[in-house]
Design an enzyme around this catalytic site. Structure first.
Site, short mmCIF file in Angstrom:
data_model
loop_
_atom_site.label_atom_id
_atom_site.label_comp_id
_atom_site.label_asym_id
_atom_site.label_seq_id
_atom_site.Cartn_x
_atom_site.Cartn_y
_atom_site.Cartn_z
N GLU A 191 41.69 59.74 44.90
CA GLU A 191 42.54 59.88 43.72
C GLU A 191 41.74 59.79 42.44
O GLU A 191 42.19 60.26 41.39
CB GLU A 191 43.65 58.83 43.72
N ASP A 228 44.24 64.59 43.60
CA ASP A 228 45.50 64.61 42.86
C ASP A 228 45.61 65.94 42.13
O ASP A 228 44.72 66.31 41.37
CB ASP A 228 45.53 63.44 41.88
N HIS A 282 43.40 50.11 46.54
CA HIS A 282 43.31 50.40 45.10
C HIS A 282 41.96 50.04 44.51
O HIS A 282 41.84 49.74 43.32
CB HIS A 282 44.43 49.66 44.36
N HIS A 328 47.33 63.03 46.66
CA HIS A 328 47.78 61.88 45.88
C HIS A 328 48.82 62.35 44.88
O HIS A 328 48.62 63.36 44.20
CB HIS A 328 46.56 61.29 45.16
N ASP A 378 46.95 50.61 50.95
CA ASP A 378 46.15 51.00 49.79
C ASP A 378 45.48 49.76 49.19
O ASP A 378 46.16 48.83 48.76
CB ASP A 378 47.06 51.67 48.75
N GLU A 386 43.47 53.23 52.34
CA GLU A 386 43.15 54.04 51.17
C GLU A 386 42.30 53.28 50.16
O GLU A 386 42.55 52.11 49.87
CB GLU A 386 44.47 54.46 50.51
#
Length: 381
Positions: A235, A257, A185, A284, A183, A209
């Site tokens: 997400e 999510d 982010h 997510h 990830d 991700e």
């Protein structure tokens, strides 16, 4: 049947629950929250409650349309998350009123179990090999790591080497029978992603991700074209309309999510849209038990499902854990790296209401960290 009361509960470590009650005693639960903005979402839930009181909770789609479209202004993380939690609660009531699980209402199960993964390493990961091996030894078959902590817009060779070395360490620790995901982010730029992600290919991550920020979705095609590693995102996307350009860019995995992207009603449509593009669905869920239960109900009934995130033991959970608010923890037991399908009605879990009300008296003010680069400028967390 009519809705008579909507309540919200601010519960540690960083969650918000909602409770929807009907005139004949049925209760549904949901989890509407934006991490770090729980009080704001709480206010939005109670504004939306004006549209729900006196309505038949079983008209889930009609109420979803009303909540999302009755005001002139639409969308965004706060409104979408408030709708998401209320939508979960309405599906919970509908299932309980009929005595069936939500996945039955979505067309029935297409699988008997849902594969899950766990987090290792924290926000600024260090040595992750031992943690990865421990998760696999404990019965999981997949883990996820943050690629890095603070990252420069164009990471220098030392940062790049550290990210690649981390991936190599995890692969060596878990062997070739297990999976790991990486990830970013949203911490790196498009040119950095194009340089860096191909270097991870020898270690065969399940997916990479959110390599870039959601506002740069129009550049995702450049990232996808630069690597054979599957690219995942979602997400911080909240509707079918926001997922469409990501799918058109060629992302391999969508990650809506259930507590942000409009709840069960919208996420099942996002998954169907992804199927049209040959993309896989990996919800997510670094949140609490209601968000996880809602995610699993959709996963049980979704053909293009890949794997489920879950936050039992995640580094964000200080002072409370996912299982602490359950009257019965058994539905979330791991069996060979998966969670087995259950057939209890509604979302299929029982909330310990006394514990939730006690926790709400304490509440929380969780906030994400604010990061700075060495020069003092803002750094993506």
């Amino acid at each position: 049947m009519k809705i008579t009361r909507v309540e919200t509960f601010l519960v540690p470590p960083r969650w918000l629950f909602c409770r929807v009650e009907t005139d004949d005693g049925l209760v549904g639960w949901g989890e509407p929250v934006v991490e770090g903005r729980a009080d704001t979402v709480r206010a939005a839930v109670h504004e939306l409650a004006d549209l729900l009181l006196g309505a038949d909770p079983r008209r889930v789609e009609d109420l979803w349309q009303t909540m999302t479209k009755a005001a002139f202004y639409r969308g965004g993380p706060v409104l979408s998350s408030a709708v998401a939690g209320l939508d979960q609660a309405l599906w919970d009531i509908l299932g309980r009123s009929l005595g069936v699980p939500v996945h039955q209402l979505l067309g029935g199960a297409v699988r008997d179990r849902v594969r899950v993964y766990g987090w290792i390493g924290g926000d600024e990961p260090g040595e992750v090999g031992d943690e990865a091996a421990a998760q696999i030894a404990a019965g999981l078959t997949a883990v996820k790591i943050n690629a890095s902590g603070r990252a420069a817009a164009l990471p220098p060779p030392a940062q790049i080497d550290a990210i690649v070395r981390r991936a190599a360490t995890v692969r060596e620790a878990i062997g070739d029978e297990a999976d790991f995901a990486v990830d970013f982010h949203g911490r790196i730029t498009v040119p950095a992603a194009r340089r860096l992600i191909p270097l991870l290919e020898p270690y065969r991550p399940l997916f990479v991700e959110e390599p870039v920020l959601p506002e740069h979705t129009h550049r995702l095609a450049d990232v996808v074209a630069s690597t054979t590693t599957p690219i995942a995102c979602g997400e911080r996307l909240f509707s079918r309309a926001e997922f469409l350009p990501a799918l058109q860019a060629g992302v391999a995995v969508v990650q809506p999510d259930l507590s942000h992207a409009g709840g069960i009603s919208e996420v099942r449509r996002i998954a169907s849209l992804a199927e049209v593009y040959g993309a896989l669905f990996a919800p997510h869920c670094p949140l609490g038990p209601l968000s996880l239960a809602a995610s699993l109900q959709v996963a049980f009934a979704t053909p293009n499902f890949l794997i489920q995130e879950q936050s039992i033991g995640i580094h964000y959970n200080h002072g409370a854990e996912v299982l602490d608010y359950l009257a019965d923890r058994s539905p979330f037991a791991f069996v060979d790296g998966s969670i087995e399908r259950w057939d209890a009605p509604g979302l299929g879990i029982e909330i310990d209401e006394d514990e939730v009300r006690r926790a709400d008296r304490t509440g929380h003010r969780w906030r994400p960290p604010v990061w700075r680069h060495p020069d003092g400028g803002h750094a993506e967390w």
